[in-house]
Design an enzyme around this catalytic site. Structure first.
Site, PDB file in Angstrom:
ATOM      1  N   SER A  19       0.726  -1.296   0.086  1.00 30.82           N
ATOM      2  CA  SER A  19       0.019   0.099   0.042  1.00 30.82           C
ATOM      3  C   SER A  19       0.779   1.317   0.088  1.00 30.82           C
ATOM      4  CB  SER A  19      -0.884  -0.043   0.934  1.00 30.82           C
ATOM      5  OG  SER A  19      -0.256   0.150   2.431  1.00 30.82           O
ATOM      6  N   ASN A  20       1.974   1.250   0.733  1.00 29.98           N
ATOM      7  CA  ASN A  20       2.900   2.295   0.599  1.00 29.98           C
ATOM      8  C   ASN A  20       3.585   2.469  -0.745  1.00 29.98           C
ATOM      9  OD1 ASN A  20       2.991   4.220   3.123  1.00 29.98           O
ATOM     10  ND2 ASN A  20       3.614   2.119   4.150  1.00 29.98           N
ATOM     11  N   ARG A  71      22.342 -14.585   5.186  1.00 28.80           N
ATOM     12  CA  ARG A  71      21.760 -13.380   4.817  1.00 28.80           C
ATOM     13  C   ARG A  71      22.915 -12.364   3.895  1.00 28.80           C
ATOM     14  NH1 ARG A  71      21.309 -10.835  10.321  1.00 28.80           N
ATOM     15  NH2 ARG A  71      20.836  -8.920   9.163  1.00 28.80           N
ATOM     16  N   MET A  96      10.065  -7.215   4.790  1.00 25.65           N
ATOM     17  CA  MET A  96      10.125  -7.715   6.344  1.00 25.65           C
ATOM     18  C   MET A  96      11.242  -8.793   6.286  1.00 25.65           C
ATOM     19  SD  MET A  96       7.489  -6.380   7.367  1.00 25.65           S
ATOM     20  CE  MET A  96       7.114  -7.244   8.803  1.00 25.65           C
ATOM     21  N   LEU A  98      15.497  -8.432   7.801  1.00 23.05           N
ATOM     22  CA  LEU A  98      16.660  -7.570   8.478  1.00 23.05           C
ATOM     23  C   LEU A  98      17.942  -7.770   7.421  1.00 23.05           C
ATOM     24  CD1 LEU A  98      16.430  -9.035  12.281  1.00 23.05           C
ATOM     25  CD2 LEU A  98      15.797  -6.798  11.071  1.00 23.05           C
ATOM     26  N   ASN A 113      13.412   3.893   5.146  1.00 27.93           N
ATOM     27  CA  ASN A 113      12.259   3.230   5.627  1.00 27.93           C
ATOM     28  C   ASN A 113      11.169   4.193   6.110  1.00 27.93           C
ATOM     29  OD1 ASN A 113      10.950   0.563   6.438  1.00 27.93           O
ATOM     30  ND2 ASN A 113      11.596   1.083   8.529  1.00 27.93           N
ATOM     31  N   HIS A 115       8.095   3.576   9.449  1.00 29.22           N
ATOM     32  CA  HIS A 115       7.850   2.518  10.380  1.00 29.22           C
ATOM     33  C   HIS A 115       6.595   2.994  11.077  1.00 29.22           C
ATOM     34  CE1 HIS A 115       8.149  -0.347  13.506  1.00 29.22           C
ATOM     35  NE2 HIS A 115       8.027   0.408  14.579  1.00 29.22           N
ATOM     36  N   ASP A 151      14.887  -0.391  12.956  1.00 25.84           N
ATOM     37  CA  ASP A 151      14.159   0.908  13.016  1.00 25.84           C
ATOM     38  C   ASP A 151      14.856   1.986  13.659  1.00 25.84           C
ATOM     39  OD1 ASP A 151      11.811  -0.401  11.828  1.00 25.84           O
ATOM     40  OD2 ASP A 151      11.300  -1.110  13.553  1.00 25.84           O
ATOM     41  N   GLN A 179      -1.937   8.170   7.146  1.00 30.95           N
ATOM     42  CA  GLN A 179      -0.926   9.106   7.475  1.00 30.95           C
ATOM     43  C   GLN A 179       0.536   8.591   6.692  1.00 30.95           C
ATOM     44  OE1 GLN A 179      -1.930  11.906   8.201  1.00 30.95           O
ATOM     45  NE2 GLN A 179      -3.730  11.096   8.930  1.00 30.95           N
TER      46      GLN A 179
END
Length: 219
Positions: A19-20, A71, A96, A98, A113, A115, A151, A179
């Protein structure tokens, strides 16, 4: 003849419904964000965000983390894809996973990012539930540069809404998300315009710490 500067080229990393990402696409289409999305990359092949991008003719790529031994190898492939599309800015839009310190350092100052809390409060998971448990009266969303802390990183902009007496984590999430859809494209436009700079770990907008917008919006 003056050099024509190309629009800010974004690589968006996604994992879910996007959605973002859609808010960013809409802002570009509506002339509110001077940028182009060079590629949308997801670690989830079924992510709805990929369908949103493909419907707009935006290149997509799937890089599944489970296909890599660790990773570092996964992030190395992400880096290769981002560089192949000559991205100026890496935008996390519901990604999603790290990221490794090496990836964060590689894109330092070019990795952002959003949050759903007023950082540094409630980083990580379940921010709306934790906000209600803490009894806060103000909640919201934060756009920030990414560093090696979860974050963490210098804050670019925040939007805040009042917490209502009958709010649940679900209703609060919906109101904060509205928002987010306003805040993220606006912050990216500031970056596109070159209006931001980092100074002593803080983001200055047009040379001022206080960005030129009201912090509390109706929610």
């Amino acid at each position: 003849m003056a050099e024509v500067r190309r629009p800010l080229r974004i690589a968006a990393l996604v994992s879910g419904r996007g959605s973002n990402l859609q808010a960013i696409i809409d802002a570009i289409a509506g002339g509110r964000l001077s940028a182009e999305i060079g590629v949308v990359i997801s670690n989830v092949a079924s992510a709805a965000a990929l369908q949103r991008a493909e419907s707009q003719g935006i290149p997509t790529q799937v890089v599944r983390n489970r296909d890599f031994p660790d990773r570092e190898a996964f992030d190395a492939e992400l880096t290769r894809c981002i560089d192949a599309h000559e991205a100026d800015l890496v935008v996390l839009a519901g990604f999603m996973r790290l990221l490794t310190p090496g990836f964060v350092q590689r894109f330092s100052g070019r990795l952002v990012n959003i949050h759903p809390s007023l950082l540094p409060a409630f980083p990580g998971l379940r921010p709306h539930e934790r906000a209600l448990e803490a009894g806060v009266r103000i909640h919201g969303a934060t756009v920030h540069f990414v560093n090696e802390e979860t974050d963490g990183g210098p804050i670019i902009a925040q939007a805040a809404i009042p917490v209502l007496a009958d709010d649940t984590p679900e209703t609060l999430a919906v109101r904060v998300l509205a928002q987010e859809h306003r805040l993220y494209p606006m912050a990216l436009q500031w970056i596109s315009e070159g209006r931001l700079r980092l100074e002593n770990g803080r983001v200055l907008v047009n040379g001022a710490e206080s960005p030129p917008l009201p912090m509390i919006w109706p929610g």
